[in-house]
Scaffold this motif. Structure first.
Motif, PDB file in Angstrom:
ATOM      1  N   LYS A 203      32.595  -8.822 121.544  1.00 53.43           N
ATOM      2  CA  LYS A 203      32.961  -9.411 120.252  1.00 53.43           C
ATOM      3  C   LYS A 203      34.473  -9.415 120.046  1.00 53.43           C
ATOM      4  CE  LYS A 203      28.656  -8.558 117.753  1.00 53.43           C
ATOM      5  NZ  LYS A 203      28.021  -7.937 116.572  1.00 53.43           N
ATOM      6  N   GLN A 206      35.859 -12.249 121.938  1.00 48.59           N
ATOM      7  CA  GLN A 206      35.583 -13.526 121.291  1.00 48.59           C
ATOM      8  C   GLN A 206      36.494 -13.792 120.099  1.00 48.59           C
ATOM      9  OE1 GLN A 206      31.425 -13.316 120.315  1.00 48.59           O
ATOM     10  NE2 GLN A 206      30.770 -13.236 122.465  1.00 48.59           N
ATOM     11  N   LYS A 208      36.686 -11.780 117.272  1.00 47.96           N
ATOM     12  CA  LYS A 208      36.200 -11.254 115.997  1.00 47.96           C
ATOM     13  C   LYS A 208      37.048 -10.071 115.560  1.00 47.96           C
ATOM     14  CE  LYS A 208      31.385 -12.666 115.713  1.00 47.96           C
ATOM     15  NZ  LYS A 208      30.015 -12.222 115.374  1.00 47.96           N
ATOM     16  N   SER A 209      37.242  -9.951 114.264  1.00 46.44           N
ATOM     17  CA  SER A 209      38.023  -8.843 113.736  1.00 46.44           C
ATOM     18  C   SER A 209      37.191  -7.562 113.752  1.00 46.44           C
ATOM     19  CB  SER A 209      38.476  -9.143 112.306  1.00 46.44           C
ATOM     20  OG  SER A 209      37.365  -9.196 111.431  1.00 46.44           O
ATOM     21  N   GLU A 212      34.759  -7.269 110.823  1.00 47.61           N
ATOM     22  CA  GLU A 212      33.506  -8.019 110.979  1.00 47.61           C
ATOM     23  C   GLU A 212      32.540  -7.276 111.898  1.00 47.61           C
ATOM     24  OE1 GLU A 212      34.650 -12.717 110.601  1.00 47.61           O
ATOM     25  OE2 GLU A 212      35.200 -11.699 112.458  1.00 47.61           O
ATOM     26  N   ILE A 213      33.068  -6.715 112.984  1.00 48.51           N
ATOM     27  CA  ILE A 213      32.226  -6.007 113.951  1.00 48.51           C
ATOM     28  C   ILE A 213      31.577  -4.788 113.305  1.00 48.51           C
ATOM     29  CG2 ILE A 213      32.241  -4.700 116.107  1.00 48.51           C
ATOM     30  CD1 ILE A 213      34.531  -6.529 117.036  1.00 48.51           C
TER      31      ILE A 213
END
Length: 293
Positions: A203, A206, A208-209, A212-213
């Protein structure tokens, strides 16, 4: 070890021979019955020079488990005796009711008793499945257990403690977040750390912050984001993680003790419901016969 632990001499000798033959230590530990998550913790600690701290952590968890198992056995001893007496009484009542009220058309008590037996069997199945998942301690098993009633919150707290403590140890060894994920992803396949390391690493790759994870992953506590965003030096941040891990361990201990204490009242409630069912099985045919007089 075979001298200190004579009852396990053969196991130690076999392990010694396997290691001399070039066997992989984590794989040998799994063969001995250790969970993948525990083996991964030991492997991580051996690779980073924190083996003593890791073993102290595992010793505390093992001591907590053994203490609570003893308490659980003590809590269940009296309900277990009552359950045996109830089964014997049920067998006697079944014989008595069948003989004395064979002509009765009242079967409500029978239906009720069958329902109670099915509930008891369902409880036994639930408990055995829970023990089986606990023995595995991989990500999928832990996720299933976290959705179980009564123990779900305890399982989440346990996983939170393991992750926070491992992150604290890796931070102390100079790991960045990305390096932690890469290192964890190389560990024992299927373990909690390996699955989360691979998942979080993908993630991050990709784009993503971290926020968010953390929001998407049920096993990562929101407090992790607060600790990381403090901007502290790596050594101070590691100490904060370890302190937070200690507070999680204390909370975990309190939750488990509360859960164990509540086991006995739950057993008494189930036994009480079964006793009511047995009385109804006996009294309802008698009541039906009295109405027919």
């Amino acid at each position: 070890m075979s001298i200190i632990w004579p009852k396990r001499k053969k196991m130690m000798d076999d392990l010694n021979q396997a290691m001399k033959s070039g066997a992989h230590f984590p794989k040998e530990l799994i063969k001995l019955g250790f969970s993948k998550t525990t083996v991964t913790q030991i492997n991580l600690a051996m690779g980073q020079g924190n083996l003593v701290e890791c073993l102290e952590q595992l010793t505390e968890l093992s001591r907590l488990k053994n203490e609570q198992i003893k308490k659980l056995k003590a809590e269940l001893s009296y309900p277990f005796i009552l359950a045996i007496m109830m089964v014997l009484l049920l067998a006697f009542m079944q014989t008595f009711v069948t003989t004395q009220f064979s002509d009765s058309n009242e079967h409500t008590g029978d239906f009720l008793l069958v329902g109670l037996i099915l509930i008891a069997l369902g409880f036994i199945y639930y408990f055995s499945k829970m023990l089986n998942l606990l023995a595995k301690q991989d990500y999928k098993s832990m996720k299933k257990l976290s959705a179980y009633p009564l123990i779900g919150a305890v399982i989440k707290k346990y996983v939170n403690y393991l992750l926070i403590y491992d992150i604290g140890l890796l931070l102390a060894s100079g790991f960045s977040l990305q390096k932690m994920c890469e290192y964890a992803a190389k560990q024992t396949k299927g373990s909690l750390q390996q699955y989360l390391g691979e998942k979080v690493g993908n993630k991050l790759a990709q784009g993503k912050s971290l926020k968010e994870i953390i929001k998407e992953e049920p096993f990562i506590p929101d407090t992790l984001l607060i600790l990381i965003q403090t901007g502290s030096e790596r050594s101070n941040l590691s100490n904060r993680f370890l302190i937070f891990g200690r507070s999680l361990f204390n909370d975990l201990t309190a939750r488990i003790e509360k859960l164990v204490v509540n086991v006995q009242p739950i057993c008494f409630i189930l036994i009480g419901i079964c006793i009511i069912g047995m009385y109804l099985k006996l009294l309802l045919p008698m009541y039906a016969m009295m109405q027919g007089i």
